[in-house]
Design an enzyme around this catalytic site. Structure first.
Site, PDB file in Angstrom:
ATOM      1  CG  ASP A 541      27.928  29.742   4.962  1.00  0.00           C
ATOM      2  OD1 ASP A 541      28.121  30.936   4.674  1.00  0.00           O
ATOM      3  OD2 ASP A 541      28.812  29.015   5.464  1.00  0.00           O
ATOM      4  CD  GLU A 544      27.960  35.593   1.093  1.00  0.00           C
ATOM      5  OE1 GLU A 544      27.753  35.546   2.314  1.00  0.00           O
ATOM      6  OE2 GLU A 544      28.232  34.594   0.409  1.00  0.00           O
ATOM      7  CG  ASP A 617      34.059  32.347   6.716  1.00  0.00           C
ATOM      8  OD1 ASP A 617      33.196  31.876   7.477  1.00  0.00           O
ATOM      9  OD2 ASP A 617      34.162  32.022   5.524  1.00  0.00           O
TER      10      ASP A 617
END
Length: 980
Positions: A541, A544, A617
Site C-alpha cells: 500500500d 505512489e 480508498d
C-alpha cells in the site's frame, strides 16, 4: 518534537469522520501545473491561429539513415524556432506490425530520462524482416502487413507521422502541430517580448493577419508564449519545486481521424468510454491526469488522477481498433476531444522524458491486447486460492481476533480463503516487526489459519521508520539504499511510521537485499523475517508514494533516485518497482518457488506481471459501487486483469441492502476482497441479520462454485493478453450499440454475461443483448433472445437476484459442493452446464493445475475442450465430447511458457485421475431424449424438464436435461450421446 508531530498526524487521521469528502485543494488542476498550463496554452494558440498554425519541427531528408534490416530508420529533426538545438528521430516496425516512434534531444545541455520503456517492456521487441522504406522528396514511407494493408508515412515538413490501414488514417502524430519538446537551456534573465504592433487608424486587421504579424515579429512567442511560465521554479500551496533542470516538458497531439470512441489511460473514476475534456460536450473541463496519488475519498466522476497510471489507449470504431502506448514515467495530462462522433483528438502533455510511442495497428481489440502484451507482458496465472474470498479491515486487532473471525466464518458455513492484517500488526508501524502485545504468537496464528487451508496477507508499506531499533531502516541507510533530497541527503518525510525514509527501488543494490528480508528463516547475511511462514503473502500500500507532509501528499519532484534522476522523471514507475520486487521476493523465499500473491495500490504498464491491484480508498456509496465496476473494466483494458474494489467501500457504514449488492459486485470481479476503515463498524458478513446474511452466504458460495471459470479465464489472459473482464466492444467490436456500455460485461471466453445491480431499491435491471442469440438465465434457465442489431431486455433483480446469463453456445464448468475454502475443493467433482446456441451447439474450456507452484510451466496441467455438436446426418442427436487441448496447442500452453511437446499423462493429470464429472445439465434441447449414454456404455440416469415458451415462442423457460453422475473423468477423453 517528532514524536509529538507524529501523534498529532495520527490523531488527525484517526479522527476522520465516517462521512468524508475529497480535499480537492490538496491536488493540482491543470491550471495550477506550469507545464500543463503551457501545453494547453499551446493548443489554444494553435486553435486560434487556425490554418496559419504550422509545427516548427521538420525532418532533415539528407540525414535519413535506413538500417540494414530495413525495419528501422533514423533522422535528424530541427525546430525552426531553435535551429541550434538538435533532435533525433527513430522509427522501427516490429514483426507484429507495431510501430515504435522515438524522439529525443541530441547532445543537449543535459540528458532526458529515457528509461521508462526498460521498466515496462518484457524484452526488446523483434523488428520485422519484411519492411522496406522508400524515401521521397516530401516523405518516407513503408507498406507492410500480410496483405500490404498497412502503410506508415513520415512527412518531412512539418514532421507528421501517420499509420494507415487500407488507405484510411488510423493514428496521426503531430497532425495539429502540437509537438513541442522543451529543450534544455541555461537560465537567463527574462526578456520582454515584442508586443504586436497596433493597427494604423482606420486599418482593419483580421485575425489571420494578426496571427501572421505576431508570427513574423516573434515566432517563439507565437509558438511558446510570451513569458516563461514556471520554467525554473513552481509553487503549490506551501511547497516549492526547485526545477533545477528547467523546462523539459513534452507535448504532442495523437489523433484518430476514423475512430470516435476511446478507452483506457487508467486509473480514473469515470466512464469506460472516455468523455471529452475540451468542452465540445459534457463532461470534463480538466484533462485526464496520470500522476499516482493517494487520493482517498476520490470523486465518483472525475478526470483526477488516483493511484495508478497506465499510458495506454484504445481507439475504436465499427471498422477497426487501433492502440497506442506512451512509455513515459512523469506526470502526464491528456485532453480528449471529438471533432465529430467519428473521430477523436488527444493531446498528451508530459513533464519530462522522451517521446517513446508504440502504435498498435490492431485491427481488432483482440489484436491490440496481443500486441500490447507482447510489449509489457500478460497477467500471470495467480495462485488458485487468491481467486477466493478475502476478508480484511483496518484492523484485526490481535491474534485472537483473527482466530475468532475464522471461527465465525466456519460456524456460519461461509467460505473464505484469506485473512488480512493492516498496519496495526506492526510494532510502531515498523513493517516485518510484530506488535507482540497484541500478536504474541504470530507463527502459531498463521499456522492456525493455514491448518484450515487458508492464507494470510499482511501489509508492507514502502516507508521505513527512521529509528535506531529498526534493523530494516538501519541496514538500508547504512548501505545507501534510500531516496535522497536534491542536496543528496537522506530524504525524510512523514507517513504512518512517523518520521520515515523511502527505499530507492531503482537502485540495483536494493534488489537482492530486499528479497532476503522475506526469508522465513535466519540468514547468515543478516536480519530476515523469521516470524513468518510461506502461508503469508503481501499487501503493498501507500506506494505512489504517499507522503503525508509532501506536495500533493507525495514525494517532492526534485528528490533524487539512483542514477541522478529526479523523482519527477520516474514518479509513475516508482510504485511498480516496489510491488514487482516484493512479488519476486515472495516467490523466491522457498526452495521450490511458489506463486506469490502481492496486492499493489500504485501501478504502471507491466505491473500485471507481478500481482493484483484494487481501486483504493473508495467510499460506501452507491455511486462508488457503480464507478468501481467501470474502473475495474478500465484497468483490465490497461492489461491488469487481476483487479477489484473494496466490497462495502473503505469509508462509511453501508446499510444492509448496499452491502448485499456490493458483495454481488465483488463476487464478479477477478479480485474479491471486503475491506473497511478503522472508524467503521465491524461488518463481516456473518454479523448481518437475516435475510441479508443468508443472501451473502449464497453469493460467497456462488463465487466458489465458479472458481474453475475464473481460473480458466486467467489461463487465457496469461497467453493472449485478452482481459478477464471484457466489455462489449471487446466481445462485439462491430456492434455500435455496445460501444458505451460499461455496467455489464463478459467473464473471459466463458460465455457468462453479468449485469451488477448498483442502484438502491432496484427490483429489475435492463440488460443489453448484442446479437441474435439465446441467453439463458444462469439460475432458472429462462431463455432470452437478442436481435441482430442489439436488444434491451428487462429482467428481475430483487435483492437476492443477480442478473447473470450464459450465452448460447457456451459450456460452463463449475464445482457445486459447498466448502470452507478453495483448497478443500481441489478433488471435488465437476458439473458441466451446456447452454445450446440457437443452432444447437456449444463449446467450453477447463484449465487445471496444482494452483500453487510453477510446475504448469513445465507442462504439469490439464487443459480440456468440451464440445457439444450434432453428428453429421443425425439431426436429432447431440454428442458432448471432452478433448485434450494441451497436446493440440502446446505452443500456447500457459503463462508465457512454450512447450514443444505436451504429455496428457503428466504427473499432475495422474494426481487427479479419479476426479469425475458428477452432473451434466443441458439447456435448450429441442426434444425429450429417448437415450442418453456414454459412448460405448450403458444408459445413464437422467431427468428432463420440457421448456415453457412465452406467447411469442421466442422466449421462455428452456428445456433442461440433467444427466446424473455419468462417471466420466475430467482429465480423460469421453463422449456422451443424446438422442431424441
Amino acid at each position: 518534537m517528532r514524536a509529538l508531530d507524529y501523534l498529532g498526524i495520527l490523531s488527525l487521521l484517526l479522527a476522520l469522520p465516517t462521512t468524508h469528502s475529497l480535499k480537492a485543494h490538496d491536488f493540482k488542476t491543470c491550471s495550477q501545473s506550469g507545464f500543463c498550463r503551457r501545453g494547453r496554452a499551446l493548443s489554444a494558440r494553435a486553435k486560434e491561429a487556425g490554418a496559419a498554425w504550422k509545427s516548427p519541427y521538420s525532418v532533415d531528408p539528407s540525414s535519413i539513415a535506413i538500417a540494414s534490416d530495413q525495419a528501422t530508420f533514423t533522422a535528424s529533426v530541427k525546430s525552426s524556432l531553435y535551429p541550434e538545438i538538435n533532435f533525433g528521430l527513430e522509427l522501427r516496425v516490429h514483426d507484429d506490425g507495431v510501430v515504435r516512434v522515438r524522439m529525443d534531444e541530441v547532445a543537449g545541455l543535459r540528458k532526458r530520462y529515457d528509461e521508462a520503456a526498460s521498466w515496462a517492456l518484457i524484452a526488446e521487441p523483434t523488428v520485422s524482416k519484411d519492411i522496406k522504406w522508400t524515401a521521397g522528396k516530401k516523405d518516407i514511407r513503408a507498406v507492410y502487413g500480410k496483405k500490404k494493408e498497412l502503410e506508415l508515412v513520415v512527412t518531412y515538413e512539418p514532421l507528421r507521422v501517420a499509420l494507415l490501414r487500407n488507405g484510411k488514417e488510423q493514428v496521426v502524430l503531430n497532425g495539429q502541430g502540437l509537438l513541442h519538446m522543451e529543450h534544455f537551456r541555461t537560465k537567463t534573465p527574462a526578456v520582454t517580448q515584442t508586443e504586436e504592433p497596433a493597427p494604423k487608424e482606420g486599418e482593419e486587421v483580421v485575425a489571420d493577419e494578426a496571427q501572421a504579424v505576431m508570427k513574423a515579429e516573434n515566432p517563439r512567442a507565437w509558438f511558446e508564449g510570451d513569458k516563461e511560465d514556471d520554467y525554473w521554479e513552481e509553487t503549490f500551496g506551501s511547497w516549492t519545486d526547485s526545477k533545477p533542470k528547467g523546462p523539459e516538458s513534452l507535448s504532442i497531439d495523437i489523433n484518430f481521424p476514423n475512430h470516435g470512441t476511446v478507452y483506457g489511460i487508467p486509473q480514473h473514476a469515470t466512464r469506460l468510454a472516455l468523455p471529452t475534456t475540451t468542452g465540445e460536450s459534457p463532461f470534463f473541463s480538466d484533462p485526464y491526469r496520470l500522476y499516482n496519488a493517494d487520493v482517498f475519498e476520490y470523486l465518483a466522476s472525475s478526470p483526477m488522477s488516483i493511484y495508478g497510471s497506465i499510458p495506454v489507449l484504445h481507439a475504436h470504431s465499427a471498422d477497426s481498433t487501433v492502440g497506442m502506448f506512451h512509455a513515459v514515467g512523469s506526470e502526464t495530462w491528456i485532453d480528449v476531444g471529438h471533432a465529430s462522433d467519428k473521430s477523436t483528438e488527444t493531446h498528451w502533455i508530459s513533464e519530462s522524458g522522451i517521446l517513446d510511442l508504440f502504435l498498435m495497428p490492431g485491427p481488432t481489440p483482440e489484436d491490440i491486447f496481443r500486441q500490447y502484451s507482447r510489449l509489457t507482458g500478460t497477467t500471470v496465472i495467480p495462485a488458485h486460492w487468491s481467486l477466493g474470498y478475502h476478508q480484511c479491515r483496518w484492523n484485526y486487532v490481535s491474534s485472537d481476533d483473527v482466530r475468532t473471525v475464522q471461527k465465525r466464518f466456519d460456524e456460519e458455513d461461509m467460505p473464505v480463503d484469506v485473512f488480512w492484517l493492516d498496519i496495526e500488526y506492526a510494532e510502531e508501524h515498523k513493517y516485518f516487526i510484530w506488535d507482540k502485545k497484541n500478536f504474541p504468537d504470530p507463527v502459531d496464528m498463521i499456522n492456525d489459519v493455514a491448518a484450515l487451508g487458508r492464507k494470510m496477507v499482511v501489509i508492507i508499506d514502502p516507508h521505513l521508520k527512521r529509528t535506531s531499533d529498526y534493523p530494516v531502516y538501519q541496514k538500508a541507510s547504512e548501505l545507501g539504499l534510500l531516496v535522497k533530497t536534491k542536496s543528496e541527503s537522506e530524504y525524510e518525510g512523514w507517513c504512518w511510521s512517523g518520521s520515515s525514509a523511502w527505499i530507492d527501488f531503482f537502485n540495483p543494490s536494493v534488489w537482492d537485499w530486499w528479497k532476503t528480508l522475506f526469508k522465513p528463516r535466519q540468514l547468515a547475511s543478516g536480519w530476515s523475517w523469521t516470524e513468518s511462514t510461506e502461508d503469508v503473502h503481501i499487501w503493498n500500500d501507500m506506494n505512489e508514494p504517499s507522503v503525508f507532509n509532501g506536495p500533493e501528499i507525495t514525494m517532492p519532484k526534485d528528490n533524487i533516485h539512483y542514477g541522478g534522476w529526479e523523482h519527477r522523471d520516474v514518479h509513475n514507475i516508482n510504485g511498480m518497482l516496489f510491488s514487482n520486487l516484493t512479488s519476486q521476493a515472495v516467490a523466491e523465499r522457498s526452495d521450490t518457488p511458489k506463486r506469490p500473491f502481492v496486492l499493489t495500490r500504485a501501478f504502471y504498464a507491466g505491473s500485471q506481471r507481478f500481482g493484483a491491484m484494487w481501486t483504493g480508498d473508495n467510499m460506501g456509496t452507491w455511486e462508488h459501487m457503480a464507478v468501481g465496476v467501470k474502473i475495474v473494466l478500465s484497468v483490465n483494458i490497461g492489461g491488469m486483469s487481476f483487479a477489484g474494489s473494496d466490497v462495502g467501500g473503505f469509508f462509511g457504514n453501508p446499510e444492509p441492502e448496499m452491502l448485499v449488492r456490493w458483495y454481488q459486485v465483488g463476487a464478479f470481479a477477478p479480485f474479491f476482497r471486503a475491506h473497511a476503515h478503522i472508524d467503521t463498524k465491524r461488518r463481516e458478513p456473518f454479523l448481518l441479520d437475516q435475510p441479508y446474511k443468508g443472501i451473502i452466504r449464497d453469493v460467497l458460495r456462488l463465487r466458489y462454485t465458479m472458481l474453475p471459470i475464473w481460473y480458466t479465464a486467467f489461463r487465457e489472459t496469461s497467453v493472449t493478453g485478452l482481459p478477464v473482464l471484457r466489455p462489449h466492444y471487446v466481445m462485439f467490436p462491430k456492434d455500435q450499440g455496445g460501444f458505451n456500455i460499461d455496467d455489464q460485461y463478459f467473464i473471459g471466453s466463458s460465455g457468462l454475461l453479468v449485469k451488477p445491480v448498483t442502484e438502491k431499491g432496484a427490483t429489475q435491471a435492463t440488460v443489453y443483448l448484442p446479437e441474435d442469440q439465446v441467453y439463458y438465465d444462469y439460475f432458472n434457465h429462462f431463455a432470452y433472445r437478442g436481435a441482430a442489431k442489439g436488444k434491451e431486455i428487462t429482467v428481475p433483480a430483487v435483492l437476492h437476484q443477480i442478473p447473470l446469463f450464459v450465452r448460447g453456445g457456451s459450456i460452463v464448468p463449475t464445482r457445486e459442493r459447498p466448502r470452507r475454502s478453495s483448497k478443500a475443493m481441489k478433488r471435488d467433482p465437476f458439473t458441466l452446464r451446456v447452454a445450446l446456441s440457437k443452432a444447437g451447439t456449444a463449446r467450453g474450456e477447463l484449465y487445471l493445475d496444482d494452483g500453487e507452484t510453477y510446475a504448469h510451466r513445465q507442462g504439469q496441467f490439464v487443459w480440456r475442450e468440451i464440445v457439444a455438436e450434432k453428428p453429421a446426418k443425425k439431426a436429432r442427436t447431440l454428442k458432448i465430447e471432452s478433448r485434450d487441448l494441451g497436446a493440440a496447442r502446446p505452443a500456447e500452453a500457459v503463462d508465457g511458457a512454450v512447450l514443444k511437446t505436451f504429455d496428457p499423462e503428466n504427473e499432475y493429470a495422474k494426481s487427479i485421475a479419479d476426479v469425475r464429472v458428477e452432473k451434466v445439465v443441458v439447456a435448450g434441447l429441442s426434444g425429450k431424449p429417448t437415450s442418453v449414454k456414454v459412448e460405448g456404455g450403458d444408459e445413464l440416469v437422467w431427468d428432463f424438464t420440457p421448456g415453457v415458451a412465452a406467447a411469442d415462442k421466442k422466449e421462455g423457460i428452456a428445456s433442461v436435461l440433467a444427466v446424473k453422475d455419468p462417471k466420466v473423468l475430467i482429465a480423460k477423453d469421453w463422449a456422451i450421446i443424446i438422442e431424441w
